[in-house]
Design a protein around this motif. Sequence first.
Motif, PDB file in Angstrom:
ATOM      1  N   MET A   1       0.857  -1.187   0.000  1.00 51.60           N
ATOM      2  CA  MET A   1       0.000   0.000   0.000  1.00 51.60           C
ATOM      3  C   MET A   1       0.890   1.233   0.000  1.00 51.60           C
ATOM      4  SD  MET A   1      -3.053   1.455   0.147  1.00 51.60           S
ATOM      5  CE  MET A   1      -4.016  -0.018   0.277  1.00 51.60           C
ATOM      6  N   SER A   2       0.473   2.200  -0.739  1.00 51.86           N
ATOM      7  CA  SER A   2       1.218   3.442  -0.841  1.00 51.86           C
ATOM      8  C   SER A   2       1.075   4.257   0.437  1.00 51.86           C
ATOM      9  CB  SER A   2       0.691   4.254  -2.023  1.00 51.86           C
ATOM     10  OG  SER A   2      -0.600   4.729  -1.711  1.00 51.86           O
ATOM     11  N   ASP A   3       1.852   5.308   0.517  1.00 52.67           N
ATOM     12  CA  ASP A   3       1.741   6.192   1.674  1.00 52.67           C
ATOM     13  C   ASP A   3       0.527   7.107   1.570  1.00 52.67           C
ATOM     14  OD1 ASP A   3       3.772   9.130   1.158  1.00 52.67           O
ATOM     15  OD2 ASP A   3       2.698   7.950  -0.313  1.00 52.67           O
ATOM     16  N   LEU A  24      -0.687  12.527 -12.723  1.00 50.47           N
ATOM     17  CA  LEU A  24      -1.866  11.663 -12.675  1.00 50.47           C
ATOM     18  C   LEU A  24      -1.439  10.201 -12.747  1.00 50.47           C
ATOM     19  CD1 LEU A  24      -4.909  11.173 -12.670  1.00 50.47           C
ATOM     20  CD2 LEU A  24      -4.902  11.587 -15.134  1.00 50.47           C
ATOM     21  N   GLN A  25      -0.528   9.876 -13.638  1.00 48.23           N
ATOM     22  CA  GLN A  25      -0.062   8.492 -13.776  1.00 48.23           C
ATOM     23  C   GLN A  25       0.692   8.020 -12.541  1.00 48.23           C
ATOM     24  OE1 GLN A  25      -1.167   6.456 -16.086  1.00 48.23           O
ATOM     25  NE2 GLN A  25      -2.358   8.223 -16.720  1.00 48.23           N
ATOM     26  N   ARG A  26       1.462   8.906 -11.935  1.00 56.26           N
ATOM     27  CA  ARG A  26       2.211   8.551 -10.723  1.00 56.26           C
ATOM     28  C   ARG A  26       1.257   8.148  -9.601  1.00 56.26           C
ATOM     29  NH1 ARG A  26       3.488  10.559  -5.947  1.00 56.26           N
ATOM     30  NH2 ARG A  26       2.490  12.560  -6.312  1.00 56.26           N
ATOM     31  N   LEU A  27       0.208   8.928  -9.413  1.00 54.10           N
ATOM     32  CA  LEU A  27      -0.760   8.621  -8.358  1.00 54.10           C
ATOM     33  C   LEU A  27      -1.579   7.377  -8.707  1.00 54.10           C
ATOM     34  CD1 LEU A  27      -1.845  12.258  -7.541  1.00 54.10           C
ATOM     35  CD2 LEU A  27      -0.645  10.699  -5.997  1.00 54.10           C
ATOM     36  N   ALA A  28      -1.995   7.268  -9.952  1.00 50.22           N
ATOM     37  CA  ALA A  28      -2.789   6.111 -10.376  1.00 50.22           C
ATOM     38  C   ALA A  28      -1.998   4.816 -10.211  1.00 50.22           C
ATOM     39  CB  ALA A  28      -3.244   6.292 -11.818  1.00 50.22           C
ATOM     40  N   SER A  29      -0.708   4.856 -10.436  1.00 55.68           N
ATOM     41  CA  SER A  29       0.110   3.647 -10.326  1.00 55.68           C
ATOM     42  C   SER A  29       0.190   3.134  -8.886  1.00 55.68           C
ATOM     43  CB  SER A  29       1.517   3.900 -10.875  1.00 55.68           C
ATOM     44  OG  SER A  29       2.251   4.741 -10.011  1.00 55.68           O
ATOM     45  N   GLN A  30      -0.097   3.987  -7.932  1.00 59.33           N
ATOM     46  CA  GLN A  30      -0.075   3.579  -6.525  1.00 59.33           C
ATOM     47  C   GLN A  30      -1.360   2.862  -6.117  1.00 59.33           C
ATOM     48  OE1 GLN A  30       1.586   6.584  -3.767  1.00 59.33           O
ATOM     49  NE2 GLN A  30       2.004   7.782  -5.617  1.00 59.33           N
ATOM     50  N   LEU A  31      -2.391   2.927  -6.970  1.00 56.02           N
ATOM     51  CA  LEU A  31      -3.680   2.293  -6.681  1.00 56.02           C
ATOM     52  C   LEU A  31      -4.109   1.464  -7.895  1.00 56.02           C
ATOM     53  CD1 LEU A  31      -5.421   5.384  -5.063  1.00 56.02           C
ATOM     54  CD2 LEU A  31      -4.502   3.393  -3.864  1.00 56.02           C
ATOM     55  N   GLU A  95      -5.121  15.250  -5.916  1.00 48.39           N
ATOM     56  CA  GLU A  95      -4.447  14.268  -5.072  1.00 48.39           C
ATOM     57  C   GLU A  95      -5.385  13.739  -3.984  1.00 48.39           C
ATOM     58  OE1 GLU A  95       0.029  13.992  -3.647  1.00 48.39           O
ATOM     59  OE2 GLU A  95      -1.079  15.525  -2.515  1.00 48.39           O
ATOM     60  N   SER A  96      -6.293  14.566  -3.512  1.00 52.97           N
ATOM     61  CA  SER A  96      -7.229  14.135  -2.469  1.00 52.97           C
ATOM     62  C   SER A  96      -8.090  12.958  -2.912  1.00 52.97           C
ATOM     63  CB  SER A  96      -8.118  15.297  -2.030  1.00 52.97           C
ATOM     64  OG  SER A  96      -7.366  16.249  -1.309  1.00 52.97           O
ATOM     65  N   ASP A  97      -8.404  12.863  -4.191  1.00 48.23           N
ATOM     66  CA  ASP A  97      -9.184  11.729  -4.678  1.00 48.23           C
ATOM     67  C   ASP A  97      -8.412  10.425  -4.492  1.00 48.23           C
ATOM     68  OD1 ASP A  97     -11.556  13.139  -5.756  1.00 48.23           O
ATOM     69  OD2 ASP A  97     -10.040  14.080  -7.014  1.00 48.23           O
ATOM     70  N   PHE A  98      -7.124  10.464  -4.718  1.00 45.01           N
ATOM     71  CA  PHE A  98      -6.291   9.274  -4.561  1.00 45.01           C
ATOM     72  C   PHE A  98      -6.063   8.951  -3.087  1.00 45.01           C
ATOM     73  CE2 PHE A  98      -5.635  10.669  -8.848  1.00 45.01           C
ATOM     74  CZ  PHE A  98      -5.638   9.477  -9.561  1.00 45.01           C
ATOM     75  N   ILE A  99      -5.960   9.969  -2.264  1.00 49.19           N
ATOM     76  CA  ILE A  99      -5.839   9.752  -0.823  1.00 49.19           C
ATOM     77  C   ILE A  99      -7.105   9.078  -0.302  1.00 49.19           C
ATOM     78  CG2 ILE A  99      -5.760  10.938   1.419  1.00 49.19           C
ATOM     79  CD1 ILE A  99      -3.907  13.033  -0.010  1.00 49.19           C
ATOM     80  N   LEU A 100      -8.255   9.593  -0.698  1.00 49.27           N
ATOM     81  CA  LEU A 100      -9.525   8.995  -0.274  1.00 49.27           C
ATOM     82  C   LEU A 100      -9.629   7.550  -0.759  1.00 49.27           C
ATOM     83  CD1 LEU A 100     -12.296   9.404   1.098  1.00 49.27           C
ATOM     84  CD2 LEU A 100     -13.154  10.077  -1.154  1.00 49.27           C
ATOM     85  N   ALA A 101      -9.261   7.297  -1.993  1.00 47.88           N
ATOM     86  CA  ALA A 101      -9.319   5.937  -2.541  1.00 47.88           C
ATOM     87  C   ALA A 101      -8.436   4.984  -1.732  1.00 47.88           C
ATOM     88  CB  ALA A 101      -8.888   5.953  -4.003  1.00 47.88           C
ATOM     89  N   ALA A 102      -7.248   5.420  -1.373  1.00 49.98           N
ATOM     90  CA  ALA A 102      -6.341   4.580  -0.582  1.00 49.98           C
ATOM     91  C   ALA A 102      -6.923   4.280   0.790  1.00 49.98           C
ATOM     92  CB  ALA A 102      -4.976   5.257  -0.456  1.00 49.98           C
ATOM     93  N   LYS A 103      -7.557   5.264   1.389  1.00 44.30           N
ATOM     94  CA  LYS A 103      -8.175   5.055   2.702  1.00 44.30           C
ATOM     95  C   LYS A 103      -9.357   4.092   2.595  1.00 44.30           C
ATOM     96  CE  LYS A 103      -6.746   9.384   4.836  1.00 44.30           C
ATOM     97  NZ  LYS A 103      -6.072   8.841   6.004  1.00 44.30           N
TER      98      LYS A 103
END
Length: 110
Positions: A1-3, A24-31, A95-103
């Motif tokens: 899991m990403s940070d 966008l690709q950097r964040l998407a690759s973490q999820l 970035e908040s969308d990816f943070i929420l998705a990770a949570k």
Amino acid sequence: MSDLSSRHCVPCRGGVAPLQGEELQRLASQLPEWQVVNNHHITRTYRFPDFKTALAFVNRAGAIAEAEGHHPDLTLAWGRVDVLTYTHKIDGLTESDFILAAKIDQAYAP
């Protein structure tokens, strides 16, 4: 899991450009379980053995959304929950969308 899951959503005040390109690709690759759709929103389907378990997940995801002040679209059906998120204020991804998705991923326990 990403940070990403250890971070917090930041309220968007508008006036910023939606994520694109490398960021966008950097964040998407973490999820990897999430799909980026038209560079506008991200979505994921979670599967469950029954309605009750799916509903419990919706309640956990809802509590996370309230705590973060960032709210996805949650669609509950028997044995599945579809989650879609983007930042409404800018009609695109932050970035908040990816943070929420990770949570939300952390709250998933099939």
